[in-house]
Design a protein around this motif. Structure first.
Motif, PDB file in Angstrom:
ATOM      1  N   ASP B 144       4.020  -0.750  -4.906  1.00 55.23           N
ATOM      2  CA  ASP B 144       3.573  -1.310  -6.184  1.00 55.23           C
ATOM      3  C   ASP B 144       2.446  -2.304  -5.955  1.00 55.23           C
ATOM      4  OD1 ASP B 144       5.468   0.140  -7.486  1.00 55.23           O
ATOM      5  OD2 ASP B 144       6.802  -1.529  -7.916  1.00 55.23           O
ATOM      6  N   LEU B 145       2.674  -3.218  -5.015  1.00 54.66           N
ATOM      7  CA  LEU B 145       1.656  -4.231  -4.736  1.00 54.66           C
ATOM      8  C   LEU B 145       0.349  -3.579  -4.307  1.00 54.66           C
ATOM      9  CD1 LEU B 145       3.468  -7.133  -2.837  1.00 54.66           C
ATOM     10  CD2 LEU B 145       2.617  -7.067  -5.182  1.00 54.66           C
ATOM     11  N   LEU B 146       0.458  -2.615  -3.406  1.00 59.27           N
ATOM     12  CA  LEU B 146      -0.742  -1.948  -2.904  1.00 59.27           C
ATOM     13  C   LEU B 146      -1.492  -1.274  -4.042  1.00 59.27           C
ATOM     14  CD1 LEU B 146      -2.438  -1.059  -0.475  1.00 59.27           C
ATOM     15  CD2 LEU B 146      -0.977   0.948  -0.277  1.00 59.27           C
ATOM     16  N   ALA B 147      -0.768  -0.538  -4.869  1.00 58.57           N
ATOM     17  CA  ALA B 147      -1.408   0.188  -5.965  1.00 58.57           C
ATOM     18  C   ALA B 147      -2.040  -0.788  -6.958  1.00 58.57           C
ATOM     19  CB  ALA B 147      -0.387   1.075  -6.665  1.00 58.57           C
ATOM     20  N   ASP B 149      -3.131  -3.815  -6.340  1.00 57.70           N
ATOM     21  CA  ASP B 149      -4.316  -4.371  -5.700  1.00 57.70           C
ATOM     22  C   ASP B 149      -5.503  -3.437  -5.870  1.00 57.70           C
ATOM     23  OD1 ASP B 149      -2.873  -6.526  -4.736  1.00 57.70           O
ATOM     24  OD2 ASP B 149      -3.822  -6.427  -2.766  1.00 57.70           O
ATOM     25  N   ARG B 150      -5.226  -2.140  -5.741  1.00 58.21           N
ATOM     26  CA  ARG B 150      -6.330  -1.184  -5.705  1.00 58.21           C
ATOM     27  C   ARG B 150      -6.765  -0.739  -7.090  1.00 58.21           C
ATOM     28  NH1 ARG B 150      -5.282   2.612  -0.318  1.00 58.21           N
ATOM     29  NH2 ARG B 150      -5.737   0.912   1.150  1.00 58.21           N
ATOM     30  N   LEU B 151      -5.885  -0.861  -8.066  1.00 61.98           N
ATOM     31  CA  LEU B 151      -6.201  -0.310  -9.388  1.00 61.98           C
ATOM     32  C   LEU B 151      -6.523  -1.369 -10.437  1.00 61.98           C
ATOM     33  CD1 LEU B 151      -3.450   2.454  -9.651  1.00 61.98           C
ATOM     34  CD2 LEU B 151      -5.918   2.820  -9.465  1.00 61.98           C
ATOM     35  N   LEU B 188       0.294 -11.915  -5.821  1.00 62.40           N
ATOM     36  CA  LEU B 188      -0.615 -10.992  -6.496  1.00 62.40           C
ATOM     37  C   LEU B 188      -1.899 -10.764  -5.697  1.00 62.40           C
ATOM     38  CD1 LEU B 188      -0.250 -12.195 -10.197  1.00 62.40           C
ATOM     39  CD2 LEU B 188       0.953 -10.352  -9.034  1.00 62.40           C
ATOM     40  N   GLY B 189      -1.990 -11.394  -4.552  1.00 60.11           N
ATOM     41  CA  GLY B 189      -3.171 -11.192  -3.720  1.00 60.11           C
ATOM     42  C   GLY B 189      -4.401 -11.874  -4.272  1.00 60.11           C
ATOM     43  N   GLU B 223      -0.293  -4.851 -22.919  1.00 62.26           N
ATOM     44  CA  GLU B 223      -0.191  -3.514 -22.338  1.00 62.26           C
ATOM     45  C   GLU B 223      -1.535  -2.789 -22.392  1.00 62.26           C
ATOM     46  OE1 GLU B 223       3.005  -1.987 -24.605  1.00 62.26           O
ATOM     47  OE2 GLU B 223       4.537  -2.657 -23.187  1.00 62.26           O
ATOM     48  N   ARG B 224      -2.268  -3.039 -23.442  1.00 57.29           N
ATOM     49  CA  ARG B 224      -3.573  -2.399 -23.589  1.00 57.29           C
ATOM     50  C   ARG B 224      -4.569  -2.926 -22.561  1.00 57.29           C
ATOM     51  NH1 ARG B 224      -4.794  -4.326 -28.431  1.00 57.29           N
ATOM     52  NH2 ARG B 224      -2.695  -4.393 -29.299  1.00 57.29           N
ATOM     53  N   PHE B 225      -4.325  -4.138 -22.113  1.00 52.57           N
ATOM     54  CA  PHE B 225      -5.312  -4.823 -21.278  1.00 52.57           C
ATOM     55  C   PHE B 225      -5.776  -3.991 -20.077  1.00 52.57           C
ATOM     56  CE2 PHE B 225      -7.348  -8.179 -18.999  1.00 52.57           C
ATOM     57  CZ  PHE B 225      -7.820  -8.988 -20.016  1.00 52.57           C
TER      58      PHE B 225
END
Lengths: 225, 225
Positions: B144-147, B149-151, B188-189, B223-225
């Motif tokens: 989750d954290l990785l995704a 971070d990347r998205l 949250l990096g 959620e839209r953000f």
DNA sequence: CGCGAGATTGAATCGTCTCAACCGTAGTGG
DNA sequence: CCACTACGGTTGAGACGATTCAATCTCGCG
């Protein structure tokens, strides 16, 4: 997608994998019973984020990319599995797939019955043990990616990747990328252009790239990077 | 650091944890035998990246930060464990710690004998099962954290964090941050400043922050953000 | 030879980090 | 009781890194 028969060379690959390699032949055969083998072309989707799959997958040959979906069709790789790797064990225990999977090149995939594997794990401590070690290893891999994303710049990540392929003790060496640069970029969390630029940066530190062939003149220089 | 005795309220915390909660009392007691309890102040280091530890840790109270070290003293959090979480199971099977751990606030930590837990896992399928599910859950968290971070951008990551604390079905709600903003930023990096700015961005979307209290006016907007 | 996919390069833009200054609150000591 | 300080948090300005989009290059293959 085409269904296939499991050949003896396929079994050889299973036999040297991290997971099956630890288990006695009889156990492996029992787990394999009812498994299906199929061949897939590049970009074939094996399952999608959110699917409630109850299977475990094993890469007999080729390459599989595991990725999460973001807004507007963005994708982020969370893992890349070469020949000999097992994946989607998480989905088996969590109920749903937390990521999508697709063949990153033409691949042959073995699909095991998750229910059966779970039952084995619940009964045979050896299987459970193998599964535990597999999960620890996977956890470390993901953690590695996360830490590299957060600590290293693009050239540093590439340098780190190159060094992870370096036979230890050698100062100069070379190797072939096991997949397209595209895929490597995804694995490292970079746009393809960023990977390209990272390679040119590293050229100044003694790395030369011709197609998939990587040559490193000075290992130390890379480590310092 | 100070050594303590395991109280009955400590046992209550163990009993509702993901890992111990699934096991019968007798098994829990057996695993706990020989475990040591200690209290730590903020910034106390529990172990360091590369240490060859053979223990499993459990947060009885407080908060533990798991992080990797980069060049020039940089640190990247790979996980944050609140009260009731078990960690460092990886190190137990991998041999060495792949990350450092320190108390992110005053904490009470239970330290179990890894060898004993491994033996239990090798003999008792129930323990193995609990361990497997624990590892799957941890794996998903890291993924989750990785995704994310990347998205996601910083404000999106914060929005996602806030939403993960939202009782589903409610449109407006509020909650207290379970730790310092500093720690959240690490998880949250983000640099602390980036977290701060993310909060001000979200203010425009109906999120108000007073100290550790977070209020959300419109869940949909987030959620839209 | 010419096509096309993968890879590279360039220029503009965006997002985050860094460093520095500043704010507010909770202690602390005169 | 009131400065003084310390600390966590916020804000601003500038630098840096990576993304994006478009143009170009390269190489393998029909």
């Amino acid at each position: 997608m085409k269904t296939l028969q499991l050949t003896s060379s396929d079994r050889a690959i299973l036999a040297c994998s991290r997971f099956f390699g630890r288990l006695p032949h009889a156990t492996v055969e029992a787990i394999l019973e009812g498994a299906t083998l199929s061949s897939h072309e590049e970009h074939d989707v094996l399952f999608r984020q959110g699917d409630s799959i109850d299977d475990v997958f094993f890469v007999i040959s080729g390459l599989v990319r595991l990725y999460r979906l973001g807004k507007e069709g963005r994708e982020a790789d969370v893992a890349v599995f070469p020949k000999g790797e097992m994946f989607a064990e998480n989905a088996m225990f969590l109920g749903r797939a937390t990521a999508s999977a697709e063949a990153a090149e033409a691949s042959i995939i073995l699909r095991l019955d998750g229910r059966k594997l779970r039952q084995f794990a619940a009964v045979d401590p050896e299987v459970a043990q193998a599964l535990i070690e597999h999960l620890c290893h996977r956890g470390k891999m993901t953690e590695d990616l996360l830490a590299e994303d957060r600590l290293l710049t693009a050239p540093q990540r590439v340098a780190s990747y190159i060094l992870s392929h370096c036979p230890n003790g050698s100062t100069s060496f070379s190797f072939r990328l096991p997949f397209q640069k595209n895929v490597l970029a995804g694995k490292l969390g970079l746009a393809p252009e960023a990977l390209s630029r990272a390679f040119s940066t590293l050229r100044l530190s003694g790395v030369s790239v011709k197609g998939r062939l990587i040559e490193i003149r000075d290992r130390q220089a890379l480590e310092r990077f």
